[in-house]
Design a protein around this motif. Structure first.
Motif, PDB file in Angstrom:
ATOM      1  N   ALA A  56       0.821  -1.210   0.000  1.00  0.00           N
ATOM      2  CA  ALA A  56       0.000   0.000   0.000  1.00  0.00           C
ATOM      3  C   ALA A  56       0.856   1.260   0.000  1.00  0.00           C
ATOM      4  N   SER A  57       2.118   1.138   0.419  1.00  0.00           N
ATOM      5  CA  SER A  57       3.010   2.297   0.481  1.00  0.00           C
ATOM      6  C   SER A  57       3.717   2.577  -0.831  1.00  0.00           C
ATOM      7  N   LEU A  58       3.633   1.649  -1.778  1.00  0.00           N
ATOM      8  CA  LEU A  58       4.331   1.849  -3.039  1.00  0.00           C
ATOM      9  C   LEU A  58       3.634   2.898  -3.904  1.00  0.00           C
ATOM     10  N   PRO A  59       4.388   3.671  -4.666  1.00  0.00           N
ATOM     11  CA  PRO A  59       3.784   4.633  -5.591  1.00  0.00           C
ATOM     12  C   PRO A  59       3.046   3.927  -6.718  1.00  0.00           C
ATOM     13  N   HIS A  60       1.998   4.552  -7.210  1.00  0.00           N
ATOM     14  CA  HIS A  60       1.286   4.048  -8.377  1.00  0.00           C
ATOM     15  C   HIS A  60       1.966   4.594  -9.630  1.00  0.00           C
ATOM     16  N   SER A  61       3.120   4.039  -9.951  1.00  0.00           N
ATOM     17  CA  SER A  61       3.894   4.511 -11.094  1.00  0.00           C
ATOM     18  C   SER A  61       3.766   3.526 -12.249  1.00  0.00           C
ATOM     19  N   THR A  62       4.029   4.016 -13.453  1.00  0.00           N
ATOM     20  CA  THR A  62       3.937   3.196 -14.660  1.00  0.00           C
ATOM     21  C   THR A  62       5.075   3.563 -15.594  1.00  0.00           C
ATOM     22  N   LEU A  63       5.875   2.568 -15.968  1.00  0.00           N
ATOM     23  CA  LEU A  63       6.983   2.819 -16.891  1.00  0.00           C
ATOM     24  C   LEU A  63       6.439   3.176 -18.272  1.00  0.00           C
ATOM     25  N   GLU A  64       6.776   4.371 -18.745  1.00  0.00           N
ATOM     26  CA  GLU A  64       6.365   4.783 -20.084  1.00  0.00           C
ATOM     27  C   GLU A  64       7.318   5.846 -20.594  1.00  0.00           C
ATOM     28  N   PHE A  65       7.366   5.993 -21.943  1.00  0.00           N
ATOM     29  CA  PHE A  65       8.271   6.942 -22.579  1.00  0.00           C
ATOM     30  C   PHE A  65       7.476   7.980 -23.355  1.00  0.00           C
ATOM     31  N   LEU A  66       7.935   9.225 -23.289  1.00  0.00           N
ATOM     32  CA  LEU A  66       7.266  10.299 -24.003  1.00  0.00           C
ATOM     33  C   LEU A  66       7.491  10.198 -25.506  1.00  0.00           C
ATOM     34  N   VAL A  67       8.657   9.697 -25.908  1.00  0.00           N
ATOM     35  CA  VAL A  67       9.031   9.621 -27.315  1.00  0.00           C
ATOM     36  C   VAL A  67       9.276   8.160 -27.679  1.00  0.00           C
ATOM     37  N   GLU A  68       8.685   7.709 -28.778  1.00  0.00           N
ATOM     38  CA  GLU A  68       8.875   6.325 -29.224  1.00  0.00           C
ATOM     39  C   GLU A  68      10.330   6.107 -29.626  1.00  0.00           C
TER      40      GLU A  68
END
Length: 549
Positions: A56-68
């Motif tokens: 429950a303490s972990l951030p709700h983060s998502t690996l993603e890139f702005l540029v392909e």
């Protein structure tokens, strides 16, 4: 846990935090490392309860890139870019700082840049930050000693402190909350969304930045593969030599390219290469249901035997044989040696140093192989290489300001912020070539440094667009190697060995040198292993076994 639900078991979740089975009792009873140690009814937390609380303490983060990327990631390999996006975008919409002034301690494995007030790069970045960061840059080669000295006197701790994972001192987990700021309440769950660049990091990086179940570290994410065996492809081609494909051909190639009369030797010290080739794990592996330490593996002995053959052949540079490894990169880059092992980050650093004077310089990483020429076994790098920590404070506004600065520093490739951090100011530190690619000038090479990027880093990409051949070669190399990557047994687990085990490995470091240089016989390894077991090795095995309970 978004992104890692199916990969992280309860055991691994607890292990990420340095909480082994033996530590559950301490955490549950309100010891120094707890996360909130009792349940709402006053009962003791079970391991499952603790895991749920940590999750429950972990951030709700998502690996993603702005540029392909031009070269996409394969099995977690580093993606690459060979062109600059046009136009660039803003990674942060508003000035993050509120006028604060902070001291920052950071390592450097290169000549320290000019200080604040004498460095146009620092001035430009601080202006964009809306705050003043004054760096205290220390020699990276002796940084571990500096870290321990500073932490021994809390009043000397700077406002922001960079600590590489390999420089984390003993007992750090026990005392981290006494010195550094707990960031959990700011970053956990949807709190991370206040810092959108930090929210684009891989969830595994945040899990690994937790100590005692709480978020203390800001991550500099690692690469899938952290080490490589490099060779001078330009000189191999000039000599008409092909890269080796097994341990025996490796020896033959090293001998073939050695020519003392031409001041050319086959290699630098290849002990790390021998370990990579023989798939020696970082610590323990599991065989037939038992923990086996790297020193106990037959492959460890075989790696020493192979290294001994390299030295006996005369292919290793005499200064490397003598232990003078400091100038190894200079020797390799000047062509005195043609093979060396290094971290993958050293690849582009060498190009930056050498290409201006030698445009034909071509450093290439070997495709790895097992000693018999079969498929290698490569161990995945830890999720994070370097952490930064904020000094503990009661000033919540200061914490928020520093987190906004970290978020700014974590702006991805394709943003104005990334360009400024990487290249400095156009016209001052770099000019653009005909393709719009920044090319550093002398002032840029003197002033621009990685200090800000050590504070917080976006997900690792290869964006060295000034070396498109390198981007293509390195990303495709790592993609090829990725199919051979496995998790080491304790992957992603925050484990700090008790100080009583701190000197256990030193005799083996010395023994490897003595055996490979012919001063001792390989038969002495067996006695050293038995002494290791009785002197604490078996206790160390029991300690690690707690993380598998």
């Amino acid at each position: 846990m978004q992104g890692i639900d199916n990969e992280v078991s309860r055991r691994r979740l607890l292990g990420y935090l340095g909480i082994g089975a033996g530590a559950l009792g301490l955490a549950a009873c309100g010891g120094s490392g707890g996360t909130g140690q009792t349940g709402g009814s006053g009962g003791v937390l079970t391991g499952a309860d603790l895991a749920a609380e940590v999750e429950a303490s972990l951030p709700h983060s998502t690996l993603e890139f702005l540029v392909e990327p031009d070269f996409p990631s394969v099995n977690g390999s580093t993606p690459g870019y060979v062109t600059m996006p046009d136009p660039l975008v803003d990674g942060v919409q508003q000035t993050p700082g509120a006028g604060g002034s902070y001291t920052v301690m950071s390592p450097a494995w290169w000549t320290s840049p000019p200080s604040l007030g004498e460095n146009a790069y620092y001035d430009a970045v601080n202006e964009q930050l809306g705050a003043t960061l004054e760096f205290q840059v220390s020699d990276g080669n002796t940084y571990a000693d500096k870290v321990q000295t500073v932490l021994a006197s809390p009043k000397n701790v700077p406002d922001w402190m960079v600590i590489p994972s390999w420089n984390i001192p003993p007992r750090f987990i026990e005392g981290v909350g006494n010195v550094f700021q707990d960031l959990t309440d700011h970053l956990s769950g949807d709190g991370i969304l206040d810092y959108p660049n930090l929210a684009r990091l891989d969830p595994a990086a945040w899990a690994y930045s937790m100590f005692n179940g709480r978020i203390y570290g800001l991550p500099y994410p690692s690469e899938l593969i952290t080490d490589a065996v490099f060779y001078r492809r330009d000189l191999f081609e000039e000599l008409g030599v092909e890269p080796p494909t097994d341990a025996d051909s490796f020896l033959s190639v090293l001998s073939e390219i050695t020519d003392e009369s031409a001041n050319r030797w086959g290699c630098e010290n290849l002990w790390n290469t021998a370990q990579l080739m023989h798939a020696i794990p970082p610590t323990f592996t599991e065989r037939d249901g038992k923990l086996v330490h790297r020193f106990e593996m037959e492959e460890f002995k075989e790696a020493i035997v192979w290294l001994t053959k390299v030295i006996e052949s005369g292919a290793m540079h005499p200064d490397a044989v003598a232990g003078n490894d400091g100038p190894a990169k200079d020797r390799f880059e000047s062509g005195q040696t043609l093979v060396m092992n290094d971290g993958v980050g050293g690849w582009h650093e060498a190009l930056t140093r050498v290409r201006p004077s030698n445009p034909d310089f071509d450093q290439m990483a070997m495709d790895m192989f097992a000693p018999d020429g079969g498929a290698p076994t490569l161990f995945r790098g830890a999720p994070v290489n370097i952490f930064s920590f904020l000094k503990k404070t009661d000033d919540e506004e200061q914490v928020k300001e520093l987190l906004r600065l970290a978020d700014w520093c974590a702006s991805q490739f394709g943003t104005h912020e990334f360009e400024l951090l990487t290249y400095g100011v156009e016209g001052t530190h770099f000019e653009r070539d005909e393709h719009g690619v920044p090319q550093m000038n002398d002032q840029g090479r003197r002033e621009v440094t990685s200090t800000y990027q050590f504070l917080a880093q976006p997900a690792i990409v290869n964006a060295k667009v000034q070396f498109p051949d390198y981007v293509e070669a390195s990303t495709q190399w790592m993609a090829r190697q990725s199919e051979h990557v496995v998790d080491p047994l304790f992957y992603g687990i925050q484990i700090q060995e008790p100080s009583e085990f701190g000197s256990l490995s030193q005799p083996f470091d010395d023994l490897v040198v003595d055996i490979s240089r012919g001063r001792k016989d390989i038969s002495e390894l067996d006695a050293a292993v038995e002494n290791w077991r009785s002197s604490g090795g078996d206790k160390l095995r029991d300690f690690y076994a707690e993380f598998l309970a």
